[in-house]
Design a protein around this motif. Sequence first.
Motif, short mmCIF file in Angstrom:
data_model
loop_
_atom_site.label_atom_id
_atom_site.label_comp_id
_atom_site.label_asym_id
_atom_site.label_seq_id
_atom_site.Cartn_x
_atom_site.Cartn_y
_atom_site.Cartn_z
N TRP A 73 0.66 -0.92 0.26
CA TRP A 73 0.26 -0.10 -0.22
C TRP A 73 0.90 1.11 -0.14
O TRP A 73 0.29 2.49 -0.96
N GLN A 74 2.05 0.83 0.77
CA GLN A 74 3.02 2.37 0.89
C GLN A 74 3.85 2.47 -0.29
O GLN A 74 4.05 3.64 -0.78
N GLU A 75 4.37 1.03 -0.88
CA GLU A 75 5.22 1.43 -2.58
C GLU A 75 4.22 1.54 -3.72
O GLU A 75 4.81 3.05 -4.23
N SER A 76 2.76 1.63 -3.46
CA SER A 76 1.49 2.15 -4.30
C SER A 76 1.58 3.63 -5.07
O SER A 76 0.79 3.57 -5.59
N GLY A 77 1.96 4.11 -3.56
CA GLY A 77 1.45 5.18 -3.50
C GLY A 77 -0.07 5.51 -3.22
O GLY A 77 -0.44 7.16 -3.62
N LEU A 78 -0.62 5.25 -2.82
CA LEU A 78 -2.30 5.30 -2.30
C LEU A 78 -2.29 5.11 -1.32
O LEU A 78 -3.27 6.47 -0.90
N GLY A 79 -1.30 4.51 -0.37
CA GLY A 79 -2.08 5.28 0.74
C GLY A 79 -1.05 6.41 1.59
O GLY A 79 0.19 6.56 0.86
#
Length: 121
Positions: A73-79
């Motif tokens: 979630w953090q790496e995807s940039g969504l979080g």
Amino acid sequence: MDRTFLYRHRDLLALVHAAELEPRRHDSASPSPVSMASLQADLANAQARNTRLAARVQQLEKRLSQAMDAQAWQESGLGAPADIDELQCRVTRLEQQNVELTAALEESQADLEAAPEATAT
């Protein structure tokens, strides 16, 4: 020899069952005597350990899944990063404070507008 042979000869079957319950005689080849009761105790202990290990594996799989979810979630940039979450909380607190101060200001203005009328009478 077939198993049915033992069931047809009850005296032999009784000897087999009696031998199961007795520990083996100590041979120089075997380190310790083994009985049916000790084997059953070992089996019960192994099953209990297997159950504990299976529960621990499930717990670790759940923790790994949660950690991988958070990382993805953090790496995807969504979080939102932690500092942005903190800033959003502060914005919410400041908006609430702004609403309270606006209400207090309107109340003070209403009191000021009512004051000349009260002194005139």
